[in-house]
Design a protein around this motif. Sequence first.
Motif, PDB file in Angstrom:
ATOM      1  N   ASP A  23       0.837  -1.221   0.000  1.00 36.15           N
ATOM      2  CA  ASP A  23       0.000   0.000   0.000  1.00 36.15           C
ATOM      3  C   ASP A  23       0.864   1.259   0.000  1.00 36.15           C
ATOM      4  O   ASP A  23       0.538   2.251  -0.663  1.00 36.15           O
ATOM      5  N   GLU A  24       1.984   1.211   0.729  1.00 38.53           N
ATOM      6  CA  GLU A  24       2.874   2.369   0.753  1.00 38.53           C
ATOM      7  C   GLU A  24       3.479   2.611  -0.635  1.00 38.53           C
ATOM      8  O   GLU A  24       3.685   3.760  -1.042  1.00 38.53           O
ATOM      9  N   CYS A  25       3.769   1.541  -1.354  1.00 37.36           N
ATOM     10  CA  CYS A  25       4.288   1.689  -2.722  1.00 37.36           C
ATOM     11  C   CYS A  25       3.247   2.359  -3.619  1.00 37.36           C
ATOM     12  O   CYS A  25       3.580   3.238  -4.430  1.00 37.36           O
ATOM     13  N   LEU A  26       1.986   1.966  -3.476  1.00 34.32           N
ATOM     14  CA  LEU A  26       0.914   2.572  -4.272  1.00 34.32           C
ATOM     15  C   LEU A  26       0.751   4.059  -3.942  1.00 34.32           C
ATOM     16  O   LEU A  26       0.577   4.895  -4.839  1.00 34.32           O
ATOM     17  N   LYS A  27       0.822   4.385  -2.648  1.00 36.74           N
ATOM     18  CA  LYS A  27       0.707   5.787  -2.231  1.00 36.74           C
ATOM     19  C   LYS A  27       1.859   6.615  -2.766  1.00 36.74           C
ATOM     20  O   LYS A  27       1.674   7.747  -3.242  1.00 36.74           O
TER      21      LYS A  27
END
Length: 392
Positions: free
Chosen positions: A282-286
């Motif tokens: 999720d952090e990569c997507l953000k």
Amino acid sequence: MEIKAILILSAMLFGISFFMHTFIIPNDQSYNRLDFMPALALLYVLTQTLLISSVNAFRLMIAVLYLGYAIMRLLTLKGVNLSAVATGLIQTAVFFGSIQIASKLPIFWLNTINILLGAAFLVLSILQLRQSDKKIDRDLSEINVIGFIALLILSLSSGYYMLNVGTGVFCLHQLAELVIYTKHDRILRTSVSTRLKELENRFERTVEFEAKKRTSVMADKIEHIREKSQKDPMTKALNRHGLTSEINNLIRDPAIKIFSIAIFDIDHFKSINDTKGHIVGDECLKFLSYTFMISNRKTDMLGRYGGDEFILIMPHVNAPAALEICERMRGLIQSKSVPKFTISLGIATYPYDGRAFTSLLEVADKGLYKAKEGGRNRVAYDGNVFIKNETK
């Protein structure tokens, strides 16, 4: 002019004063509201045969009139408001009851009483003026001086000519008083009208301001709801509905002659989730969404199409320029991402690669598949525009 004619004029002025203070200026000072007593008294003097002369009856009437005025002035200074109707009735009773007494009273005493009552009324008027800041009270106090002068002339004179002058000056005093009341009533009405207009304008401005404020609040709420319905909650990019809406708007806009889209995703994203966890994924997507939104033009729009797939909309951008933009973003993600990850991108350009969202998406998808087949971490184009070395 004969005294009888002047007395008729005085009676008319008292009658006009009674009518004006009763029906036109009903909020006026109480001691001036009902001047029916002197009007009735003068008419009685002029139409009846009396034991005293008409001049002495006029003097008696003025004495009774000033007695009532002085009493009401004194009570007003003491904070007591006596009814003008009651005062007028008392004055009338006193006048008609004192005619017999006045016929036997030496004229010297009647004149003395007149002067004393006139002076008392004038002094009380001045004292009341000190407690009031109204301009009308100041003007009336000045006019009362004329009335007192007329009273002195009537009381200190015995000659026919001076008696005419005294009654004439008293009529002048009455006329000036009527003029002052009329003038101040007009000023008061104008002031009230102006104040009402100001209050009306202020009310309209307040209503307009509140309406605009509420309209603005409602517009903000509607915009917030609209954005919330079209935004992906995690990445803050457009969701699929928002993407479709924006691209269709560009297609329908006659001012937009050309634009490009780029579809991209994270290489081996499933492996990131499996090895490092969904929180890191999720952090990569953000990070991907944030980097694209701050590193491109304000007119460009980013949307999350689904999972780790994103679409970048680039208005007024042709295929070669879109390739350059996407290549720059690819290198930026590769160098700045933590943990390290790469992306693959495919592009399509309106109207050369299609005039509908589905056809553009199909061409961009082919470019993305071409980039994946070419080894990932690259930009590819499989559309109808010829470009040299479009795949890196």
